[in-house]
Design a protein around this motif. Structure first.
Motif, mmCIF file in Angstrom:
data_model
loop_
_atom_site.group_PDB
_atom_site.id
_atom_site.type_symbol
_atom_site.label_atom_id
_atom_site.label_comp_id
_atom_site.label_asym_id
_atom_site.label_seq_id
_atom_site.Cartn_x
_atom_site.Cartn_y
_atom_site.Cartn_z
ATOM 1 N N VAL A 169 -6.785 2.384 34.942
ATOM 2 C CA VAL A 169 -7.373 2.574 33.515
ATOM 3 C C VAL A 169 -6.245 3.361 32.928
ATOM 4 O O VAL A 169 -5.568 4.295 33.167
ATOM 5 N N SER A 170 -5.918 2.745 31.704
ATOM 6 C CA SER A 170 -4.774 3.211 30.818
ATOM 7 C C SER A 170 -4.882 2.789 29.295
ATOM 8 O O SER A 170 -5.690 1.626 29.240
ATOM 9 N N ARG A 171 -4.402 3.306 28.451
ATOM 10 C CA ARG A 171 -4.158 2.710 27.052
ATOM 11 C C ARG A 171 -2.680 2.369 27.133
ATOM 12 O O ARG A 171 -1.852 2.925 27.502
ATOM 13 N N GLN A 172 -2.440 0.983 26.605
ATOM 14 C CA GLN A 172 -0.873 0.576 26.604
ATOM 15 C C GLN A 172 -0.821 -0.513 25.541
ATOM 16 O O GLN A 172 -1.570 -1.103 25.166
ATOM 17 N N THR A 173 0.398 -0.366 24.986
ATOM 18 C CA THR A 173 0.961 -1.470 24.087
ATOM 19 C C THR A 173 2.343 -1.776 24.289
ATOM 20 O O THR A 173 3.009 -1.199 25.130
ATOM 21 N N PHE A 174 2.599 -2.899 23.625
ATOM 22 C CA PHE A 174 4.204 -3.338 23.687
ATOM 23 C C PHE A 174 4.500 -3.669 22.105
ATOM 24 O O PHE A 174 3.553 -4.456 21.453
ATOM 25 N N MET A 175 5.472 -3.530 21.726
ATOM 26 C CA MET A 175 6.041 -3.690 20.223
ATOM 27 C C MET A 175 7.697 -4.386 20.469
ATOM 28 O O MET A 175 8.249 -3.789 21.324
ATOM 29 N N LYS A 176 7.869 -5.328 19.522
ATOM 30 C CA LYS A 176 9.476 -5.641 19.501
ATOM 31 C C LYS A 176 9.745 -6.202 18.026
ATOM 32 O O LYS A 176 9.132 -6.819 17.510
ATOM 33 N N VAL A 177 10.961 -5.466 17.917
ATOM 34 C CA VAL A 177 11.702 -5.772 16.740
ATOM 35 C C VAL A 177 12.575 -7.008 16.920
ATOM 36 O O VAL A 177 13.368 -6.991 17.773
ATOM 37 N N GLY A 178 12.477 -8.062 15.970
ATOM 38 C CA GLY A 178 13.333 -9.020 15.922
ATOM 39 C C GLY A 178 13.652 -9.298 14.474
ATOM 40 O O GLY A 178 12.921 -9.114 13.744
ATOM 41 N N PRO A 179 14.610 -10.200 14.250
ATOM 42 C CA PRO A 179 15.270 -10.452 12.775
ATOM 43 C C PRO A 179 14.301 -11.642 12.278
ATOM 44 O O PRO A 179 14.555 -11.838 10.922
ATOM 45 N N ARG A 180 13.329 -12.065 12.945
ATOM 46 C CA ARG A 180 12.412 -13.034 12.271
ATOM 47 C C ARG A 180 11.138 -12.785 13.055
ATOM 48 O O ARG A 180 11.033 -12.312 14.012
ATOM 49 N N ASN A 181 9.990 -13.661 12.274
ATOM 50 C CA ASN A 181 8.666 -13.200 12.835
ATOM 51 C C ASN A 181 8.166 -14.052 13.961
ATOM 52 O O ASN A 181 6.782 -13.986 14.543
ATOM 53 N N MET A 183 10.007 -16.098 17.968
ATOM 54 C CA MET A 183 11.050 -16.708 18.636
ATOM 55 C C MET A 183 12.297 -15.849 18.346
ATOM 56 O O MET A 183 13.254 -16.341 17.854
ATOM 57 N N VAL A 184 12.279 -14.604 18.982
ATOM 58 C CA VAL A 184 13.451 -13.894 18.629
ATOM 59 C C VAL A 184 13.810 -13.183 20.201
ATOM 60 O O VAL A 184 12.744 -12.630 20.836
ATOM 61 N N ILE A 185 15.142 -12.823 20.372
ATOM 62 C CA ILE A 185 15.360 -11.894 21.583
ATOM 63 C C ILE A 185 15.252 -10.412 20.805
ATOM 64 O O ILE A 185 15.809 -10.367 19.797
ATOM 65 N N ALA A 186 14.733 -9.504 21.440
ATOM 66 C CA ALA A 186 14.384 -8.237 21.003
ATOM 67 C C ALA A 186 15.873 -7.505 20.457
ATOM 68 O O ALA A 186 16.827 -7.750 20.948
ATOM 69 N N VAL A 187 15.683 -7.013 19.111
ATOM 70 C CA VAL A 187 16.607 -6.165 18.887
ATOM 71 C C VAL A 187 16.544 -4.864 19.434
ATOM 72 O O VAL A 187 17.517 -4.092 19.919
ATOM 73 N N VAL A 188 14.968 -4.486 19.709
ATOM 74 C CA VAL A 188 14.725 -3.372 20.376
ATOM 75 C C VAL A 188 13.475 -3.648 20.703
ATOM 76 O O VAL A 188 12.505 -4.235 20.010
ATOM 77 N N SER A 189 12.805 -3.003 21.964
ATOM 78 C CA SER A 189 11.511 -3.253 22.202
ATOM 79 C C SER A 189 11.027 -1.917 22.747
ATOM 80 O O SER A 189 11.727 -1.083 23.261
ATOM 81 N N LEU A 190 9.655 -1.757 22.983
ATOM 82 C CA LEU A 190 9.138 -0.617 23.452
ATOM 83 C C LEU A 190 7.753 -0.765 24.188
ATOM 84 O O LEU A 190 6.995 -1.699 23.340
#
Ligand SMILES: Cc1cc2nc3c(=O)[nH]c(=O)nc-3n(C[C@H](O)[C@H](O)[C@H](O)COP(=O)(O)OP(=O)(O)OC[C@H]3O[C@@H](n4cnc5c(N)ncnc54)[C@H](O)[C@@H]3O)c2cc1C
Ligand code: FES
Ligand code: FES
Lengths: 260, 150, 739
Positions: A169-181, A183-190
């Motif tokens: 049991v845990s809370r979790q999430t993922f986010m990824k920054v890309g130059p378009r909305n 189909m992008v390779i991550a500029v940075v992700s977390l």
């Protein structure tokens, strides 16, 4: 060039031992780009598509086993998504549907790209990678498996069987920054996971995706800590200073999501 | 090397170079040039086919990996000389300009509607996000999907 | 090799919504694109390209490649039998490099082999001895560096001869009193990165030797006859020995105006006496064609307190890259449209394009007007703010109208409803802000799942732009059409107008059916061998020009049949639009009645959401009003508007060819990003159908205005959301965040 297509894991391991130079190909979403763009001409390819033992996933108590051939589309299906929400969120950011149908967790591990989107969610879930060869099996913590940009500890006669992760049991999430909305390779992700402690892992902000841990009472300083743990560079996709800045914002937002 | 597979329901075989993609084999060896070669890096979806019923980029499948498997290409959608409803809708909605993206989009749309006959706008956008079109700005493609789904 | 079959379909007359004539073959996969062609005994061609942006070639040794398996020919510049150089405006581009290479990816040698892999491996064995030279990469310093083209191919062509090295063209427009002062002045410097056409169908084609020394080339191109006129002299052939046939075109947008594989394929085919197919990879496509000129624009706008423009002073610097392509026309277009669709009595406009070792630039949808619009619209917003006037009001106050005089001295005699497009776009109702929470797909950052609403601000932007239709500055711009009436009442139409996806095949048939009063009309294959030139499918001209030519040929054919009393009739007619004249090389003023034949304008309103903390965006909604003349096929018109807008959105937000020391670092669809389904908002289009008096049926071109205006409008919305100046496109997250 030869193409070897084993029909069982045993045969695959035998072939890999006989032809260590053979490059495994699963979904092909990394390997084929190299071939099509004339960047690689391996002497042999080891087609793993027919090896049933690599497919699927299973659950045992608090741990989930993900076969190396598990696709992103499969990781997004409701039952598995409920057990590993960050991995499901990460999978939704990978490529388009065609890539998610074909690309695999095993392939993402095999490529070991700093931008591999499956890696941060796996890192925060304490992933252990299982490797096998005719010599036997071994288990390596994911943080030890990754040793540099596109480099890992896989021996030349070894294959990745899959990965085992903590699905408690845990809370979790993922986010990824890309130059378009899409189909992008991550500029940075977390990826962030909160259970008894804070665990964040980032992608595209250092030579390998990296895990940062902290006690629950360090929430206020955690975004800064994560940003400081990164060692980003400038490249065609983004600048180092932006990556560090974004990591701080992402961590803060992820904490808000997982704590309230 | 020699490969055998089913394309659009028919058994086919071809001699391929080991490093060749399924896309190249379909286009240059098996007589199915409908799938398009816009990027050969998985980014545009113009080569989309169904491999054992799953939507994939044929440029990223090694031809040899398709050995013994079922492939459906854009050429396999029309039945008995009648256009598939997605194909009809693309023509009627004006979703085709240069048309280079069209075969891939038609296959992707057919796959979407197969699994979800009444997709929301967001679902349409997400399902087609792996298919680039440079000409239309997508608006008429969305119209076509809604038309075919209706 | 048979002709590429031209699909035929029942369809209607002018003004009707009619499905594309090539729609069905395109949805079934049967339509034959240039990359789909095959011929018995066909070989695959491959091009060796320079890894350097600038180097001297000390020697080329092909011996390692010649004996490789499957290889039939290995060619270098020494194998070019005729002229060694070609070019659209100036013959400055080598067929294959000799002495030196001037850009990354310049073709150096060719191989033909039985399988593309054999061709690639053989290409790798060609040894080229390069001596790297310092590349010229900063356009601001190019005029002080050693000339890249010491023989100055651009001099003496009737333009102002600029004595500085590396000037492709420089132009000054002096209008009224260039020193006139206003009560308020705003200034700014604006930059645009290199945009790529990124059409989906990579360059490709099939060259087939005719066995008698000539060659047929089946290729995706925009202008068959000018391809032929460039290819034939280099092959040392008469023009009728080179026949160019249009194969299916996977998009063009200006990127197929220059030659790609035509000459190379023909050379290999003639050498091997076998059909040769060349298909560029995506990476090769990015280096193998010209791009939109990157630009730096300095602008100062002077106005009265109540908002009337008094004087506009603009300096434009375009980086043309290594070869001229159509740079000289782009240079003058950028100057022509530098002030925007506004009346101003005084102006000083300087526009210069330089040679560098950066990727070569040429035609792309919007052709100089895109760059100009980005700057003049930012300036108009700045001025509105300085004057505290509503930006839409300010634009209306200064809007050009028929009768106005442009900075070139040309008076607008045709249609140009600038105020109308502004009003209609401004009246479009804006969508209500959507409620939270929402799916991340409908938030900035999209599928990246980066916000649930944190940091998100909304902004509304507005922009207006205009552009010429047709070729300008005295260019002899014409289109030929040939109509054959058969005894059985059927007819066929020949016109070399390239169907690049824009729908001109429909237009030709709609016009012919309207004129002939019959539906039994077919379109013959587009080729150089049965009809004279159609000119280029560019400059938003093809619908107008093809309609004129087909109309005239149909009418002449009917008259001819009337005269001869029936039977077979075969007539060809050439249509020309009203003549344009050059600009005076010293003053930049028009030397006759008009420098451009006609103009079209568009206004656009954009709603965007910006995550101001992460610098990510989502364009929510776009509404536009466009001056389209008579809409021949309204569905195709809105299709052009939506697609053209998407390309402008790409330039605003993500598209840029990046270079390091002249080397392209993102030649792939992984790193050169174009908008996806999750990036394009819905577009509401209002068509303003005001007839163009000089055009057949009152037609105007429609392809370019949406691209001209959308980049400016989108960035205006981002400025409104962020409060930042955002003077460079594509806008980067760093710019929004302020890093
Ligand atoms: C258009 C496109 C978009 C993409 N977007 C993303 C994205 O958003 N995020 C992301 O992370 N990645 C992305 N990728 C990269 C790729 O899809 C992923 O890395 C994917 O996980 C690779 O899986 P695969 O099965 O296709 O790997 P393959 O290409 O088959 O293999 C990848 C590597 O792993 C090795 N390998 C595979 N299986 C094994 C095994 N069992 N044992 C040992 N070695 C093995 C191979 O030898 C190879 O080195 C994208 C790729 C494309 C083409
Ligand atoms: S050609 Fe396969 S995805 Fe573009
Ligand atoms: S219609 Fe041309 S790419 Fe979609």
């Amino acid at each position: 060039m030869d193409v070897l297509t084993p029909r069982s894991l045993e045969e695959a391991l035998r072939l890999k031992a006989e032809r260590p130079e053979a490059v495994p190909i699963q979904g092909g979403t990394d390997v084929m780009v190299e071939l099509n763009f004339d960047r690689a001409r391996p002497v042999a390819l080891l087609n793993l598509n027919e090896v049933a033992e690599l497919r699927g996933w299973s659950r045992q108590d608090d741990r989930v086993w993900l076969g190396g051939a598990l696709s992103y589309a499969e990781a997004m299906e409701p039952t598995l998504a409920a057990a590993l929400p960050a991995l499901a969120e990460a999978s939704r950011t990978v490529g388009g549907p065609q890539i998610r149908n074909r690309g695999t967790i095993g392939g993402n591990l095999g490529t070991s790209s700093p931008a591999g989107d499956a890696l941060p969610p796996l890192l925060v879930c304490g992933a252990e990678v299982k490797l096998a060869s005719v010599r036997g099996e071994r288990t390596v913590a994911l943080s030890d498996f990754l040793v540099g940009p596109k480099r890992n500890v896989l021996a030349e006669d070894e294959l990745i069987l899959g990965v085992s992760v903590d699905a408690g049991v845990s809370r979790q999430t993922f986010m990824k920054v890309g130059p378009r909305n899409a189909m992008v390779i991550a500029v940075v992700s977390l990826a962030l996971r909160v259970d008894g402690e804070l665990r964040a892992a980032f992608g595209s902000a250092g030579p390998v995706p990296m895990l940062v841990r902290s006690d629950l009472d360090q929430i206020g300083s955690f975004p800064q800590r994560v940003a400081e743990a990164a060692s980003p560079i400038d490249d065609v996709r983004g600048t180092a200073s932006y990556r560090r800045h974004a990591l701080r914002i992402l961590t803060k937002r992820a904490l808000d999501r997982c704590l309230w | 090397m020699r490969i055998e597979l089913h394309v659009n329901g028919e058994a086919c075989e071809a001699d391929v170079w080991e490093g060749e993609s399924l896309l190249f084999a379909l286009r240059e060896r098996l007589g199915f040039p409908g799938s398009k070669n816009a990027c050969e890096q998985g980014e545009c979806g113009s080569c989309s086919v169904l491999l054992d019923g799953r939507l994939v980029c044929s440029c990223l499948v090694l031809a040899a990996q398709a050995e013994g498997h079922e492939v459906v290409t854009v050429e396999g959608l029309a039945e008995d000389g009648r256009l598939h409803r997605v194909q009809e809708a693309f023509v009627a909605a004006g979703a085709v300009q240069c048309g280079f993206c069209t075969p891939g989009l038609v296959v992707a749309t057919a796959d979407l509607l197969e699994h979800n006959s009444d997709p929301t706008d967001d679902e349409i956008r997400e399902a087609l996000s792996g298919n680039l079109c440079r000409c239309t700005g997508y608006a008429k493609i969305f119209d076509a999907v809604r038309l075919a789904g209706a | 090799m048979s002709e590429t079959a031209v699909p035929q379909l029942e369809l209607g007359r002018i003004g009707e919504i009619v499905p594309r004539v090539d729609g069905i073959p395109k949805v079934t996969g049967e339509f034959a694109y240039s990359s789909d062609l095959q011929a018995a005994g066909m070989l695959w061609g491959h091009t060796l390209r320079s890894p350097h942006a600038h180097a001297r070639i000390a020697g080329i040794d092909v011996s390692g490649a010649v004996g490789m398996p499957g290889v039939h020919a290995v060619l270098t510049h020494e194998d070019v039998p005729g002229a060694k150089r070609y070019g659209l405006e100036f013959q400055d581009q080598p067929v294959l490099a000799y002495d030196r290479v001037r850009y990354f990816g310049e073709p150096v040698a060719l191989v033909a082999a039985e399988h593309p892999e054999q061709a690639r491996r053989a290409t790798e064995r060609i040894r080229v001895q390069y001596e790297p030279l310092e590349p010229i990469v900063d356009p601001e310093r190019a005029t002080e560096q050693d000339p890249l083209h010491p023989d100055r191919p651009t001099m003496g062509h009737g333009y102002r001869d600029d004595p500085r090295p590396n000037v492709v063209r420089s132009l000054v427009i002096r209008h009224g009193d260039p020193d006139a002062e206003g009560e308020v002045s705003v200034s700014g410097v604006y930059d645009l990165g290199i945009q790529d056409q990124a059409f989906l169908g990579p360059e490709s084609g099939l060259a087939v030797p005719d066995g008698e020394g000539g060659v047929d080339v089946y290729v995706a191109t925009q202008w068959l006859h000018v391809d032929r006129d460039q290819v034939a002299p280099c092959l040392n052939l008469r023009s009728e020995q080179v026949r160019i046939h249009l194969a299916g075109v996977g998009g063009a947008f200006g990127g197929r105006e220059d030659l790609s594989m035509q000459l190379h394929g023909a050379l290999l085919a003639l050498h091997t006496n076998r059909p040769v197919k060349i298909v560029y990879s995506r990476e090769e496509s990015f280096v193998g064609h010209i791009h939109r000129h990157p630009a730096r624009i300095w602008a100062e706008h002077r106005a009265t307190r109540d908002g009337k423009l008094v004087n506009v002073r603009v300096r434009i610097l375009l980086d043309g890259g290594a070869y001229a392509s159509s740079s000289s026309a782009v240079t003058s277009n950028a100057a022509s449209f530098a002030c925007g669709p506004y009346a101003v009595d005084n102006a000083l406009i300087e526009s210069t394009c330089v040679y560098t070792n950066n990727p070569p630039c040429g035609a792309m949808r919007g052709f100089g007007a895109v760059q100009a619009c980005f700057a003049h619209e930012a300036q108009m917003d700045k001025l509105a703010e300085a004057l505290d006037i509503d930006p839409v009001e300010l634009r209306l106050l200064n809007a050009l109208a028929p009768g106005s005089t442009l900075p070139t001295g040309q008076q607008i005699t045709g249609s140009l409803p600038v105020a109308e497009v502004i009003r209609r776009a401004a009246e479009l109702p804006l969508p209500e802000p959507e409620k939270l929470p929402r799916d991340p797909l409908r938030l900035p950052g999209g599928s990246g799942n980066t916000t649930r609403g944190e940091g998100v601000k909304r902004g509304v932007g507005f922009a207006v732009g205009f552009k010429n239709i047709g070729y300008s500055e005295g260019f002899d711009d014409y289109t030929a059409a040939r109509v054959r009436l058969h005894a059985d009442g059927s007819a066929d139409v020949h016109c070399a107008a390239a169907e690049v996806g824009q729908g001109v095949a429909n237009v030709i048939l709609q016009v012919a059916r309207t004129e002939l009063g019959s539906d039994d009309v077919t379109l013959a294959p587009h080729t150089t061998s049965t009809v004279e030139s159609a000119g280029s499918a560019s400059a938003s001209r093809m619908t107008w020009m093809a309609s004129g030519a087909v109309r005239d040929a149909c009418r002449a054919a009917l008259e001819e049949r009337e005269r001869t009393g029936g039977g077979e009739v075969d007539v060809e007619r050439v249509y020309r639009h009203p003549r344009t004249t050059p600009l005076d090389p010293e003053t930049g003023q028009v030397t006759g009645e008009r420098v451009h034949v006609a103009y079209a304008c568009a206004a656009m309103r954009v709603v965007a959401e910006v995550d101001v903390e992460l610098g990510l965006t989502r364009v929510v909604w776009i509404g536009t009003a466009q001056d389209v003349g008579k809409a021949v096929n309204p569905q195709a018109v809105t299709g052009q508007i939506e697609g053209g807008t998407a390309q402008g959105l790409g330039l605003a937000l993500m598209e840029e060819i990046q270079t390091r020391d002249g080397l392209i670092t993102n030649a792939s669809f992984t790193d050169y990003l174009i908008p996806t389904t999750l990036d394009m908002p819905p577009v509401v289009s209002e068509l303003i159908e005001e007839a163009e008096p000089d055009a057949p049926y009152g037609i105007k071109g429609v392809g370019e205005p949406p691209t001209v205006v959308s980049t400016a409008a989108i960035v205006a919305a981002l400025r409104a959301a962020t409060g930042r100046e955002l003077t460079r496109v594509p806008v980067k997250p760093d710019d929004i965040v302020g890093l």
